[in-house]
Write a protein that holds these residues in place. Structure first.
Motif, PDB file in Angstrom:
ATOM      1  N   CYS A 197      34.326   5.296  68.337  1.00  0.00           N
ATOM      2  CA  CYS A 197      35.744   5.609  68.547  1.00  0.00           C
ATOM      3  C   CYS A 197      36.595   4.502  67.927  1.00  0.00           C
ATOM      4  N   CYS A 215      38.709   2.563  70.499  1.00  0.00           N
ATOM      5  CA  CYS A 215      37.896   1.602  71.262  1.00  0.00           C
ATOM      6  C   CYS A 215      37.684   0.346  70.426  1.00  0.00           C
ATOM      7  N   HIS A 244      37.705   3.882  77.325  1.00  0.00           N
ATOM      8  CA  HIS A 244      37.724   5.167  76.625  1.00  0.00           C
ATOM      9  C   HIS A 244      38.014   6.310  77.601  1.00  0.00           C
ATOM     10  N   HIS A 273      40.949   9.540  72.056  1.00  0.00           N
ATOM     11  CA  HIS A 273      41.049   8.392  72.958  1.00  0.00           C
ATOM     12  C   HIS A 273      42.536   8.390  73.304  1.00  0.00           C
TER      13      HIS A 273
HETATM   14 ZN    ZN Z   1      37.702   5.218  72.581  1.00  0.00          ZN
END
Ligand code: ZN
Ligand code: 5GP
Length: 114
Positions: free
Chosen positions: A5, A8, A47, A98
């Motif tokens: 991600c 993240c 997340h 996210h």
């Molecule tokens: Zn994330």
């Protein structure tokens, strides 16, 4: 942290994205493709894929995300106003899963949004 991600990774400081705000649980940074003169994203470091995944326990975190937006807009001099947007799900226009709060300012906003 979800390995692939991008948000993240930004929250963990693993990219060269400049962070305008960074705390234990919230990060803010400029959008890569700004839709207004000021376009910032405020994210939880954890997340959370979308608002639909937020739970009662996240209430304080969600509230603080808005206060981070308020703090940044004051710091950036957006005293004439700004807009917060939280796209949720495919039909809501969400493309990065996210959760993130868009903070848009520096121009007159229109209504309804697209
Ligand atoms: Zn994330
Ligand atoms: P959404 O469409 O999910 O509401 O918003 C995702 C936003 O993330 C878009 O405005 C897009 O420009 C931004 N974005 C996507 N990837 C990156 C990235 O790697 N870095 C930054 N700073 N913004 C990104």
């Amino acid at each position: 942290m979800t390995e692939h991600c991008i948000f993240c990774r930004i929250a963990q400081g693993e990219t060269d994205t400049e962070r305008l705000y960074a705390s234990d649980d919230i990060t803010a940074f400029r959008d890569l493709r700004p839709q207004a003169p000021t376009h910032i994203l405020v994210i939880p470091n954890r997340h959370i894929a979308s608002l639909d995944e937020a739970r009662e326990d996240d209430a304080a975190l969600l509230g603080r995300m808005m206060l981070v937006a308020q703090h940044l807009t004051a710091e950036l001099g957006l005293d004439r106003g700004y807009r917060l947007v939280l796209n949720t799900g495919a039909q809501g226009g969400q493309s990065v899963f996210h959760m993130h709060l868009h903070v848009l300012g520096g121009r007159q906003m229109q209504w309804p949004p697209g």
